[in-house]
Structure formats: C-alpha cells, structure tokens
Design an enzyme around this catalytic site. Structure first.
Site, PDB file in Angstrom:
ATOM      1  N   LYS A   6      -1.131   5.263  -8.332  1.00  0.00           N
ATOM      2  CA  LYS A   6      -2.217   4.414  -7.841  1.00  0.00           C
ATOM      3  C   LYS A   6      -3.174   5.238  -6.968  1.00  0.00           C
ATOM      4  O   LYS A   6      -4.400   5.102  -7.066  1.00  0.00           O
ATOM      5  CB  LYS A   6      -1.633   3.219  -7.063  1.00  0.00           C
ATOM      6  CG  LYS A   6      -0.970   2.211  -7.998  1.00  0.00           C
ATOM      7  CD  LYS A   6      -0.048   1.225  -7.315  1.00  0.00           C
ATOM      8  CE  LYS A   6       0.686   0.384  -8.373  1.00  0.00           C
ATOM      9  NZ  LYS A   6       1.697  -0.517  -7.834  1.00  0.00           N
ATOM     10  N   GLN A  41       3.829  -2.317  -2.073  1.00  0.00           N
ATOM     11  CA  GLN A  41       4.672  -2.014  -3.230  1.00  0.00           C
ATOM     12  C   GLN A  41       6.026  -2.746  -3.126  1.00  0.00           C
ATOM     13  O   GLN A  41       6.698  -2.662  -2.102  1.00  0.00           O
ATOM     14  CB  GLN A  41       4.900  -0.492  -3.303  1.00  0.00           C
ATOM     15  CG  GLN A  41       5.617  -0.033  -4.544  1.00  0.00           C
ATOM     16  CD  GLN A  41       4.796  -0.242  -5.815  1.00  0.00           C
ATOM     17  OE1 GLN A  41       3.609   0.042  -5.871  1.00  0.00           O
ATOM     18  NE2 GLN A  41       5.437  -0.754  -6.857  1.00  0.00           N
ATOM     19  N   ASP A  78      -3.255  -7.546  -5.950  1.00  0.00           N
ATOM     20  CA  ASP A  78      -2.165  -7.800  -6.899  1.00  0.00           C
ATOM     21  C   ASP A  78      -2.218  -9.244  -7.413  1.00  0.00           C
ATOM     22  O   ASP A  78      -1.521  -9.596  -8.359  1.00  0.00           O
ATOM     23  CB  ASP A  78      -0.802  -7.579  -6.211  1.00  0.00           C
ATOM     24  CG  ASP A  78      -0.223  -6.202  -6.521  1.00  0.00           C
ATOM     25  OD1 ASP A  78      -0.566  -5.648  -7.572  1.00  0.00           O
ATOM     26  OD2 ASP A  78       0.574  -5.713  -5.702  1.00  0.00           O
TER      27      ASP A  78
END
Ligand code: NAP
Length: 281
Positions: free
Chosen positions: A52, A96, A119
């Site tokens: 990422k 994460q 997200d």
C-alpha cells in the site's frame, strides 16, 4: 480456453488514470494523503502494508505509516486515530486487520471518521452502500466490479452466486452485483446444496478462504469465475478455485496471484483520491 482476467494489467490501467487525477488535484493545492496503521508483527499484514505504501509512492500520493508494537493499548490506538481524524493533510486512514486480540476491532473501525474511511468499513459507509449513495466502496468488491467493466462483462440480468458472506468481501460483493442489476445468491458454510446453486451461476465469486475449494463439477460451462481467495497451504499463494480444473470450462477467470489482489490496492488508492476530493466540496 477461458479469457484470463488479469488484475495486473487492469490495475496498471486504473493506476495510470488515478495518477493523472492526482496531478490535477495537486494543481488545486491538494495532495491525497493516506495514513496506514499496523499493530504487531503479522507477516502477511506487513506485506500488505508495504504494498500500500509502494502504491502511494508510485502515484505521488502522500503516505504515513504507523508501525505500533503488539502491546499497544486500545486507548493509545484510539488516540492516534483521533489525531489522524483531525489532520488536514491526511485524507484516508487505514487500520490493517487483524488487530491483536486485546483490541476491539469494531471500536477502532467505528472511531475512524466516515469521511476518511477508505476501507469503507464504518457502519455509516456500509449503510450508504446499501442504499446506493456512497463516497467509498470496499476495495475488494469494487476491484472486482472494475475488472468486469474492463473485460466488458455486464452483470445485468445474470445470475451471480457469491460464496462467502463476510462484511469485507461477500456481503458488499453481493450488494454491488445487485446495484449492477444481477440476480444474486449468497452461499455460506450452512448452505446445504452448494453445488446445485453454484452450477446455476453465470458469474461465480469465490470468497471462502479455502484452497482449491471450487472444483470443475461446481461450475456451469461458460461461467465467469472470480477467485478472491488468498491461501498459502504450503507457503505458496493460491486461490479458492482449482484453476487447472475450472479454467478449461469457464468463459473467463481471474488467476491467483495476479487477479483480484492487485485490484484491491488500486481501489484503496481510488478511495484515497475520492477522500481528498471531498475537500473540494
Ligand atoms: P471470512 O471472513 O473467513 O469468510 C469466509 C466465508 O466463507 C464465510 O462467510 C463462510 O461462511 C464461508 N465458507 C466457509 N466454508 C464454507 C463452505 N464449506 N461452504 C460455503 N461457504 C463457506 O473470509 P473473507 O475475509 O471474506 O476472505 C475470503 C478469502 O478472500 C480469504 O482467502 C481471504 O484471504 C481472501 N481475501 C482476498 C482479498 C484480495 O484482495 N484478493 C481481500 C480480502 C480477502 P460462514 O459465514 O457461514 O462462516
């Protein structure tokens, strides 16, 4: 022989588009910024976070990484999320998963500002997706819809069967297919007649998390098969679909690696750009 839907090729095209749009936004004085938080030393999570960060650099976006020790408290993590929520140069915040067991994931995800929730896991964004009025889409299902679009596969009127009902993949996938006018069936571990149902699919999405789970006898000849799975049974990455068996009967199929995975990261970049654009509103 099936058409191979390459996430590598499509994500490169998507990234080229995003890169140009980032430059346009920079000319208006905004550089999209993403903060990535990782807690603990999960090796798979470290690989995802590194990719990422690389994608941000490749697209000239700003990124910050917070690598916190395993023993970080929920309180300290919440404090960091709140600081990032209030920083102007950070448009997207990603925590994460999985988090260490002593931290409540829901508490952390709910604390991320819905406007920075790249997200799309915050309940407010999940609700907006349900009604089809959203700022961000969850990255993996959004990446799959993009792959279909680039491959000229229109879900409208087709029967889409999704195996898996997780909040991250299965459920939002089914919703996006519904928005695209597919007739949708969701299967899960309590589905009794799985093979009968999957054999009816024009588009079959496997998001199970079990290596080689989808075999040729579960697939209708000519179906489009999307493999979300990322499994490492012997250390080697493989999907949920038995590729060598299914590829000869499918009309199109995504490989693992090089399929859905690269698309997920491109969609994260797209969401970060979209979050930065909210500043223009
Ligand atoms: P998950 O939360 O574990 O969900 C798995 C789903 O599969 C559950 O809904 C489960 O049903 C269902 N399932 C399990 N065994 C089954 C069976 N025998 N028959 C039918 N359904 C069954 O996993 P996830 O987060 O959705 O991820 C799924 C896979 O995608 C994993 O391999 C993950 O690593 C991968 N993934 C890949 C990407 C990417 O970018 N490529 C992104 C995210 C996830 P129940 O609900 O009844 O338990």
């Amino acid at each position: 022989m099936a058409q191979i839907i390459s996430g590598k090729v499509i994500s490169a095209a998507v990234k080229d588009r995003i890169k140009a749009e980032v430059q346009e936004l920079k000319q208006k004085g905004i550089t999209p910024g993403l903060a990535v938080i990782i807690v603990g030393n999960d090796p798979a999570s470290e690989v995802y976070v590194a990719s990422k960060e690389r994608a941000c650099a490749e697209l000239s976006m700003y990124s910050e990484k917070y690598a916190l020790p395993e023993q970080t408290t929920e309180e300290d993590l919440l404090k960091l999320v709140n600081e990032l929520n209030n920083r102007d140069e950070i448009h997207g915040i990603l925590c994460q998963l999985p988090l260490p067991k002593h931290i409540n994931e829901k508490t952390i995800l709910d604390a991320i500002s819905p406007l920075k929730d790249v997200d799309a896991f915050h309940p407010q964004n999940v609700g907006k997706i349900m009604i089809g009025d959203y700022d961000f889409l969850p990255c993996t299902p959004a990446g799959i819809m993009e792959m279909l679009k680039y491959s000229y596969i229109d879900p409208s009127g087709k029967h889409c069967v999704v195996i898996g009902r997780s909040n991250i993949v299965g459920k939002p996938m089914a919703m996006l297919m519904l928005h695209a006018n597919a007739t949708v069936t969701i299967c899960h571990s309590k589905t009794t007649n799985l093979k009968e149902i999957t054999k009816q699919a024009d588009i079959l999405v496997a998001a199970v998390g079990r290596a080689n789970f989808v075999t040729a006898d579960m697939v209708k000849p000519g179906a489009v098969v999307i493999d979300v799975g990322m499994n490492r049974p012997n250390g080697k990455l493989c999907g949920d679909v038995n590729f060598s068996e299914v590829e000869p009967i499918a009309s199109a199929i995504t490989p693992v690696p090089g399929g859905v995975g690269p698309m997920t990261i491109s969609m994260l970049m797209q969401n970060t750009l979209a979050a930065a654009r909210l500043k223009l509103k």
